[in-house]
Motif scaffolding. Sequence first.
Motif, mmCIF file in Angstrom:
data_model
loop_
_atom_site.group_PDB
_atom_site.id
_atom_site.type_symbol
_atom_site.label_atom_id
_atom_site.label_comp_id
_atom_site.label_asym_id
_atom_site.label_seq_id
_atom_site.Cartn_x
_atom_site.Cartn_y
_atom_site.Cartn_z
ATOM 1 N N GLN A 148 0.811 -1.219 0.000
ATOM 2 C CA GLN A 148 0.000 0.000 0.000
ATOM 3 C C GLN A 148 0.850 1.277 0.000
ATOM 4 O O GLN A 148 0.573 2.224 -0.727
ATOM 5 C CB GLN A 148 -0.909 0.005 1.237
ATOM 6 C CG GLN A 148 -1.907 -1.130 1.297
ATOM 7 C CD GLN A 148 -3.267 -0.761 0.760
ATOM 8 O OE1 GLN A 148 -3.574 0.417 0.607
ATOM 9 N NE2 GLN A 148 -4.089 -1.746 0.471
ATOM 10 N N LEU A 149 1.887 1.280 0.857
ATOM 11 C CA LEU A 149 2.664 2.508 1.028
ATOM 12 C C LEU A 149 3.604 2.784 -0.137
ATOM 13 O O LEU A 149 3.838 3.947 -0.488
ATOM 14 C CB LEU A 149 3.482 2.428 2.317
ATOM 15 C CG LEU A 149 2.702 2.468 3.636
ATOM 16 C CD1 LEU A 149 3.644 2.219 4.803
ATOM 17 C CD2 LEU A 149 1.997 3.805 3.807
ATOM 18 N N ALA A 150 4.180 1.743 -0.716
ATOM 19 C CA ALA A 150 5.187 1.956 -1.765
ATOM 20 C C ALA A 150 4.647 2.783 -2.936
ATOM 21 O O ALA A 150 5.315 3.735 -3.369
ATOM 22 C CB ALA A 150 5.737 0.620 -2.243
ATOM 23 N N PRO A 151 3.468 2.485 -3.488
ATOM 24 C CA PRO A 151 2.992 3.311 -4.611
ATOM 25 C C PRO A 151 2.642 4.737 -4.206
ATOM 26 O O PRO A 151 2.800 5.657 -4.997
ATOM 27 C CB PRO A 151 1.740 2.561 -5.106
ATOM 28 C CG PRO A 151 1.839 1.193 -4.532
ATOM 29 C CD PRO A 151 2.570 1.345 -3.237
ATOM 30 N N VAL A 203 3.290 -11.075 -13.167
ATOM 31 C CA VAL A 203 2.838 -10.892 -14.557
ATOM 32 C C VAL A 203 2.488 -9.424 -14.806
ATOM 33 O O VAL A 203 2.855 -8.834 -15.834
ATOM 34 C CB VAL A 203 1.626 -11.801 -14.846
ATOM 35 C CG1 VAL A 203 1.055 -11.495 -16.231
ATOM 36 C CG2 VAL A 203 2.018 -13.267 -14.731
ATOM 37 N N LEU A 204 1.779 -8.829 -13.854
ATOM 38 C CA LEU A 204 1.355 -7.441 -14.000
ATOM 39 C C LEU A 204 2.552 -6.501 -14.118
ATOM 40 O O LEU A 204 2.613 -5.636 -15.001
ATOM 41 C CB LEU A 204 0.488 -7.045 -12.805
ATOM 42 C CG LEU A 204 -0.010 -5.597 -12.734
ATOM 43 C CD1 LEU A 204 -0.853 -5.248 -13.951
ATOM 44 C CD2 LEU A 204 -0.824 -5.375 -11.453
ATOM 45 N N LEU A 205 3.538 -6.668 -13.241
ATOM 46 C CA LEU A 205 4.719 -5.803 -13.273
ATOM 47 C C LEU A 205 5.558 -6.057 -14.524
ATOM 48 O O LEU A 205 6.132 -5.120 -15.093
ATOM 49 C CB LEU A 205 5.557 -6.010 -12.017
ATOM 50 C CG LEU A 205 4.925 -5.477 -10.725
ATOM 51 C CD1 LEU A 205 5.709 -5.953 -9.500
ATOM 52 C CD2 LEU A 205 4.857 -3.953 -10.734
ATOM 53 N N ASP A 206 5.636 -7.315 -14.970
ATOM 54 C CA ASP A 206 6.343 -7.619 -16.221
ATOM 55 C C ASP A 206 5.697 -6.885 -17.400
ATOM 56 O O ASP A 206 6.382 -6.308 -18.250
ATOM 57 C CB ASP A 206 6.342 -9.123 -16.502
ATOM 58 C CG ASP A 206 7.286 -9.896 -15.592
ATOM 59 O OD1 ASP A 206 8.143 -9.267 -14.950
ATOM 60 O OD2 ASP A 206 7.155 -11.143 -15.522
ATOM 61 N N HIS A 222 -0.358 -9.116 1.495
ATOM 62 C CA HIS A 222 -1.534 -9.108 0.616
ATOM 63 C C HIS A 222 -1.814 -7.663 0.214
ATOM 64 O O HIS A 222 -1.844 -6.773 1.069
ATOM 65 C CB HIS A 222 -2.734 -9.695 1.355
ATOM 66 C CG HIS A 222 -3.939 -9.904 0.485
ATOM 67 N ND1 HIS A 222 -4.742 -8.875 0.049
ATOM 68 C CD2 HIS A 222 -4.469 -11.048 -0.038
ATOM 69 C CE1 HIS A 222 -5.709 -9.367 -0.695
ATOM 70 N NE2 HIS A 222 -5.580 -10.683 -0.761
ATOM 71 N N PRO A 223 -2.052 -7.376 -1.077
ATOM 72 C CA PRO A 223 -2.200 -5.979 -1.528
ATOM 73 C C PRO A 223 -3.544 -5.361 -1.222
ATOM 74 O O PRO A 223 -3.691 -4.140 -1.317
ATOM 75 C CB PRO A 223 -1.983 -6.079 -3.039
ATOM 76 C CG PRO A 223 -2.462 -7.446 -3.392
ATOM 77 C CD PRO A 223 -2.064 -8.321 -2.210
ATOM 78 N N ASN A 224 -4.552 -6.186 -0.866
ATOM 79 C CA ASN A 224 -5.909 -5.666 -0.720
ATOM 80 C C ASN A 224 -6.311 -4.940 -2.004
ATOM 81 O O ASN A 224 -6.150 -5.497 -3.093
ATOM 82 C CB ASN A 224 -6.016 -4.805 0.531
ATOM 83 C CG ASN A 224 -5.809 -5.634 1.790
ATOM 84 O OD1 ASN A 224 -6.621 -6.498 2.097
ATOM 85 N ND2 ASN A 224 -4.703 -5.408 2.499
ATOM 86 N N GLU A 225 -6.766 -3.678 -1.926
ATOM 87 C CA GLU A 225 -7.305 -3.021 -3.128
ATOM 88 C C GLU A 225 -6.277 -2.217 -3.903
ATOM 89 O O GLU A 225 -6.582 -1.653 -4.945
ATOM 90 C CB GLU A 225 -8.461 -2.095 -2.716
ATOM 91 C CG GLU A 225 -8.073 -0.694 -2.235
ATOM 92 C CD GLU A 225 -7.288 -0.655 -0.930
ATOM 93 O OE1 GLU A 225 -6.635 0.364 -0.668
ATOM 94 O OE2 GLU A 225 -7.326 -1.667 -0.185
ATOM 95 N N THR A 226 -5.033 -2.141 -3.423
ATOM 96 C CA THR A 226 -4.066 -1.225 -4.017
ATOM 97 C C THR A 226 -3.672 -1.620 -5.430
ATOM 98 O O THR A 226 -3.782 -2.788 -5.835
ATOM 99 C CB THR A 226 -2.805 -1.134 -3.129
ATOM 100 O OG1 THR A 226 -2.046 -0.002 -3.507
ATOM 101 C CG2 THR A 226 -1.934 -2.373 -3.290
ATOM 102 N N LYS A 227 -3.195 -0.636 -6.196
ATOM 103 C CA LYS A 227 -2.750 -0.836 -7.570
ATOM 104 C C LYS A 227 -1.297 -0.376 -7.705
ATOM 105 O O LYS A 227 -0.842 0.487 -6.954
ATOM 106 C CB LYS A 227 -3.642 -0.063 -8.535
ATOM 107 C CG LYS A 227 -5.083 -0.556 -8.552
ATOM 108 C CD LYS A 227 -5.930 0.253 -9.541
ATOM 109 C CE LYS A 227 -7.373 -0.240 -9.534
ATOM 110 N NZ LYS A 227 -8.212 0.538 -10.484
ATOM 111 N N PRO A 228 -0.557 -0.888 -8.689
ATOM 112 C CA PRO A 228 0.878 -0.602 -8.782
ATOM 113 C C PRO A 228 1.241 0.651 -9.581
ATOM 114 O O PRO A 228 2.432 0.904 -9.789
ATOM 115 C CB PRO A 228 1.419 -1.850 -9.476
ATOM 116 C CG PRO A 228 0.316 -2.256 -10.391
ATOM 117 C CD PRO A 228 -0.962 -1.940 -9.645
#
Length: 811
Positions: free
Chosen positions: A582-585, A636-639, A600-606
């Motif tokens: 959550q905090l990193a983005p 996969v998403l980050l790739d 676990h990321p919960n609702e966060t997006k990258p």
Amino acid sequence: MLSFACSSAFVLALNFAQPNPSYPPAVTSALARSGANAAQIERALTEAPAKELPSMEWLVSHMPPSDLTTLDATFLLTHVHDAFTAWTSAPWHAYIDEAIYCEAILPYASTSEKRELWMSSLREKCLPMIAGATAPEQAAVLLNQKIFTAFKVQYSTKRARADQSPSESMSSGLASCTGLSILLIDACRSVGIPARFVGVPMWTDGSGNHSWVEIYDGSSWHYTGAAEPTGDALDQGWFSARAAGQNRTKPGYAIYATTWRDTGVVFPMVFDSTRATTNAIDVTDRYLGKAPAIPAGYTLVSLDVREGNTVTSPRVERVVRCIDANGTELARGSSKSERFDTNDHLELPLPIGQPITIMLDPPVNGSETTLTLSANSLISYTLFVPARVQADEDDKNNKDAIAEQKTRARPINARVSEFLEKGSVRGISKEFFATEALTKVQCEKLEPKLVSDYLRELTKENKAEFDSKILEAGGAKMPFWYAVYGDKPKSGRSLYISMHGGGGAPAQVNDGQWENQKKLYTPKEGVYCAPRAPTDTWNLWHQGHIDPLFAKLIVDMMLFESVDPNRVYIMGYSAGGDGVYQLAPRMADYLAAAAMMAGHPNETKPDGLRNLPFTLHMGGEDKSFDRNQIGRNWKVLLDELSAKDVGGYPHEVVIHEGKGHWMDREDAVAVPWMARYTRNLRPTKVIWLQDDVTSPRFYWLMNPAPKGGQRVEVVREGQVITIVESTDIETLVIRLDDSMLDLSKPVVVKALLKAAVEGDPSQNAVVLFEGIAPRTLSTMARTLIERSDATGIFTAEITVKLPTAAPAPQP
């Protein structure tokens, strides 16, 4: 029978008697946006007399958002009554319809000045000054001739702020062209003269901005300079020629009039970009071709007289004569002193191709100039008066102006040092010199002084709290523990903030997790810090109080443990890993890298990870909450994000196959992986997505009104900044310095519209700003104070209003 345009409810208002009337949609919408202040707005609407209700409805419907949530009913009822009285009792009332009244008499403010009840007191003072006037333009000229002397207000750059209210200008006796304009506008409105604020962000020659006033005479708008009356007429002024040369195709060079109507155009607050914005209309076309007529064979010459022998000597008022070779007078006029705007000069048309002597009347030996004009363009000349001659003639106002000019002539670093001997960096933005345009070299010399003084203040303020090992922000308290490893690098130590697991458990369980986290990782070099979560809830590390607590922790570690702000890392295990997700983005611009373990990321997006190296470690058998599969999905998403965005989304995702929630310390490889990276606070591309916890600043962007879900993508290439995409954002502030581009050259800010032309998006771009972005001490101080980070200082900023749709085609 009168025709009214302010409110569609006017006829109904005549029979108004219900305590809860059915308001027009615009009023209902405003009430919904007034938040906790709704009761005050409702009271103002309910208690307004029937004849004044349309005015109140228009005012409520058009009030700036910040006023809608703060102004009380008494203020609104008093002002509306006074404005309605001013309009209906004016001798020219029949010529001013309700639409113009609403636009240019009813508003209680022109731009971002302090809100105050000025109309009644100004009306009492101004009515005697216009006795006998039968037309609004005639009365406006009289007010411009009289009020500044009567109120003892003169032009000065030493005013407290540019956008002063009437009481602030009258109290100090000093005002900028903005403050003078506001005072004249309010004086006019107080006696029923429609008036509005007009200005230009930058003259086309780059010499600065200016503000003036427009007056409505019953059929059209006319202009005048505040405290610059030109006889008995409007549409005259020293700036006429300059205004005629402005360029409406370049927003920075256009001329704008303020309005409370939603026009989709924002008045550029170049005097202080931190102030609340005001709607505007582009009036450039009305000024084109308004320059004074110059006879054939003549050119316009700009003249100054200075007391002293240099171009930095103070300007003084003297009569100037221009004569030909036979002694025949060609032209004469009075020069301008320092109480006039710095761009205001005596301008005289003079013939080309013959010797002309320019001299003072009475003559002063050595001050005359003989010249022969050969170019049909604006030419500037200066005559010099020995100081002793003019000193005998100066009155107190001129002496004050000269003293101010001498102060302004001193080096900026000397003025800053003098201020900081008695004051704080926190207050320096209010000084008159804080908004002066600076050079690159001046900024480089000022920065160390600002930083050392501010951090010295902060060290004293923060030491006791840091020593207690408990930080507090937003009512939450966060204990922390740390250890220091290795030798300190020259640039400063690294900082690893390591978040423990647990959450949703009794305090003693989370205390145990905290103790475990202290021993979990050991960097080769740096400060290893394990904070204890302020709460014991499941979302330990991503509540709203965590961001300011971590920001304070980073600052304190810079102050007391010599941490390098460009080498700060966050990491966390289990619930601590949830926090990293959550905090990193949302805090990416504070960090050099981030490591997520078993969370676990919960609702966060990258989205916000575009410029932040991010490593993810997950046990292949960690099936609780589907953590392992989500970890694989993020790989996969980050790739995919990295493949589509060259240079973006640096990452390493490691699935530790065969491991469960505990990875047997295999995840410790994340520490040296992070240590390879340093923060880039000025990347060429920024993607900013606001989470449920919002922030007003991200890298070199600032959002004055952040809210969840807003997204913006901005690219910087050379001198051009392109807003590629934006969602639900009205205003964006762009921070710059000379490491990012050349601030001595024009900067272009443009936005790609949603309906971009396929194959060539640039064909559907709109230019939001084009011109010089001045370096100022105010911006330097403000950006230092925001983060207390010396490496986060910016020297210039540009505020733009983002388009919501394609503009109408231009003819």
